[in-house]
Design an enzyme around this catalytic site. Structure first.
Site, mmCIF file in Angstrom:
data_model
loop_
_atom_site.group_PDB
_atom_site.id
_atom_site.type_symbol
_atom_site.label_atom_id
_atom_site.label_comp_id
_atom_site.label_asym_id
_atom_site.label_seq_id
_atom_site.Cartn_x
_atom_site.Cartn_y
_atom_site.Cartn_z
ATOM 1 N N SER A 1 0.858 -1.186 0.000
ATOM 2 C CA SER A 1 0.000 0.000 0.000
ATOM 3 C C SER A 1 0.891 1.232 0.000
ATOM 4 O O SER A 1 2.089 1.146 0.340
ATOM 5 C CB SER A 1 -0.880 -0.009 1.252
ATOM 6 O OG SER A 1 -1.484 1.254 1.482
ATOM 7 N N TYR B 1 -1.595 -0.260 10.645
ATOM 8 C CA TYR B 1 -1.634 -0.565 9.209
ATOM 9 C C TYR B 1 -0.322 -0.137 8.568
ATOM 10 O O TYR B 1 0.277 -0.882 7.785
ATOM 11 C CB TYR B 1 -2.822 0.136 8.562
ATOM 12 C CG TYR B 1 -3.034 -0.224 7.108
ATOM 13 C CD1 TYR B 1 -3.345 -1.528 6.742
ATOM 14 C CD2 TYR B 1 -2.934 0.738 6.106
ATOM 15 C CE1 TYR B 1 -3.532 -1.867 5.406
ATOM 16 C CE2 TYR B 1 -3.130 0.409 4.769
ATOM 17 C CZ TYR B 1 -3.430 -0.899 4.428
ATOM 18 O OH TYR B 1 -3.624 -1.233 3.104
#
Length: 250
Positions: free
Chosen positions: A145, A158
């Site tokens: 990501s 995250y």
């Protein structure tokens, strides 16, 4: 011959979104695809649509035994393993102070530990494929990501998991590049997917509002990136591919 004829690819999180699109794209390029996820009904439907020996494997890969079993079943039934796409993941955002710690545990289990279990189980088979026809090269693809490149408030753990995946991938590259086992990290920005369905109330609405302010990426955009990486000639590796929506400014 198709680009990936004679190869076998295993895709985790293949029941929807990026995983499903990637499985379709690799199958379209000639690979026989093993589809791994927990939702067996969706996998069976996808395997039927793909044909060509596509294999549906129901597994919770946060369980190391099931992760190892998914790889073993792939090799047993399809004969080899040339490409592993570690796509399964979860994005649970929100301020540190308010975050339930079980959300952190879940991200660590899926985003990191499951990917590590799959990679370790697949490693000997990928090395064997890298040393044999038809390509004499093999590929590990880790779907990360933009959170693996930049840190933002509200996504601490995250960020941690995606930075960790990137660090592991770079060390992996240094160990195996001379054995023609390539590693590619794909770092998407905002993508239309089911990831937001798992966000807590309040966090979900804010994230969806942000998504409405741009034309987001589609799962097929990421599948195309994976296809690009794994179809490079043997002497070339795309180690990192960062892809954002044009209108995403963060």
């Amino acid at each position: 011959m198709s680009e990936l004829s004679g190869t076998v690819a295993l895709v985790t999180g293949a029941s929807s979104g990026i995983g499903e699109a990637t499985a379709r794209t690799l199958a379209g390029a000639g690979a026989t695809v093993a589809l791994v996820a927990r939702r067996k009904d969706r996998l069976d439907t996808l395997a039927t649509e793909l044909g060509g020996g596509a294999l549906a494997i129901e597994a919770d890969i946060t369980d190391r035994v099931q992760a190892e079993g998914a790889v073993a079943q792939t090799v047993s039934q399809l004969g080899r393993l040339d490409i592993l796409v570690n796509n399964a993941g979860v994005m649970l955002l929100g301020p540190i102070e308010e975050a339930p710690i079980d959300e952190w545990d879940r991200m660590l289990e899926i985003n990191l530990r499951a990917a590590l279990s799959m990679t370790k189980a697949a490693l000997p088979h990928l090395l064997s494929a890298a040393d044999s026809d038809p390509r004499r090269v093999a590929d590990l693809i880790n779907i990360s990501s933009t959170a693996g490149r930049q840190v933002k408030k509200g996504s601490a753990v995250y960020n941690l998991t995606k930075h960790g995946l990137g660090a592991f991938s770079e060390s992996f590259r240094q160990e195996f590049s001379r054995r023609h086992l390539r590693v590619g990290v794909v770092e998407p920005g905002a993508v239309v997917s089911e990831l937001r369905d798992h966000l807590r109330d309040g966090v979900r609405e804010a994230n969806l509002k942000r998504l409405e302010q741009m034309e987001p990426l589609q799962p097929q955009d990421i599948a195309n990136a994976v296809h690009f990486i794994v179809t490079r000639p043997r002497h070339q590796t795309i180690n990192e591919l960062l892809i954002r929506p044009t209108e995403q400014d963060d």
